[in-house]
Design a protein around this motif. Structure first.
Motif, PDB file in Angstrom:
ATOM      1  N   ARG A 114       0.827  -1.207   0.000  1.00 47.54           N
ATOM      2  CA  ARG A 114       0.000   0.000   0.000  1.00 47.54           C
ATOM      3  C   ARG A 114       0.865   1.262   0.000  1.00 47.54           C
ATOM      4  N   ARG A 118       1.078   4.171  -2.845  1.00 43.97           N
ATOM      5  CA  ARG A 118       0.875   5.591  -2.552  1.00 43.97           C
ATOM      6  C   ARG A 118       2.068   6.416  -3.042  1.00 43.97           C
ATOM      7  N   SER A 122       2.012   9.378  -5.800  1.00 47.09           N
ATOM      8  CA  SER A 122       2.483  10.737  -5.515  1.00 47.09           C
ATOM      9  C   SER A 122       3.618  11.128  -6.463  1.00 47.09           C
TER      10      SER A 122
END
Length: 127
Positions: A114, A118, A122
């Motif tokens: 996870r 992320r 980003s």
């Protein structure tokens, strides 16, 4: 001469042999047989010949020995069962610990995925 006839009288007189009295009118000619008695059986086992009290004492002693042996066997079996239960509990705890470690590793791996996801998002947005 008087002695001679007396000796001849003794020789001519039959000698009387005493016989056993007949039992309740035994068959004639069987008076010389003795009265029969109960047969003594020598082939009877010694256990039957021993008095009842002695046999019962011996049986009580055997029962006491059997009871003691049974108690010892039960104690031994209980001890063995206790050891088996301890081993089973130890294995169960070990399995549970192993399962928890695998879950932790899996959870941390998912968490890492996870976080990487992320980070990738980003970077794409920012980059």
């Amino acid at each position: 001469m008087s002695a001679e006839p007396s000796s001849s009288a003794q020789a001519s007189a039959p000698t009387v042999v005493s016989v056993a009295p007949s039992k309740n009118g035994r068959t004639p000619g069987k008076a010389h047989k003795s009265a029969k008695t109960a047969l003594r059986r020598s082939y009877i086992s010694p256990s039957v010949k021993t008095p009842f009290e002695k046999r019962m004492e011996k049986e009580k002693a055997q029962q006491a020995a059997k009871q003691l042996e049974k108690e010892l066997k039960e104690e031994k079996e209980n001890e063995r069962q206790r050891k088996v239960n301890i081993i089973k509990e130890r294995r169960a705890r070990k399995e549970e610990k192993q399962r928890e470690e695998e879950l932790r590793a899996k959870m941390s791996a998912k968490k890492l995925q996870r976080m990487k996801k992320r980070e990738g998002r980003s970077k794409k947005i920012n980059g």
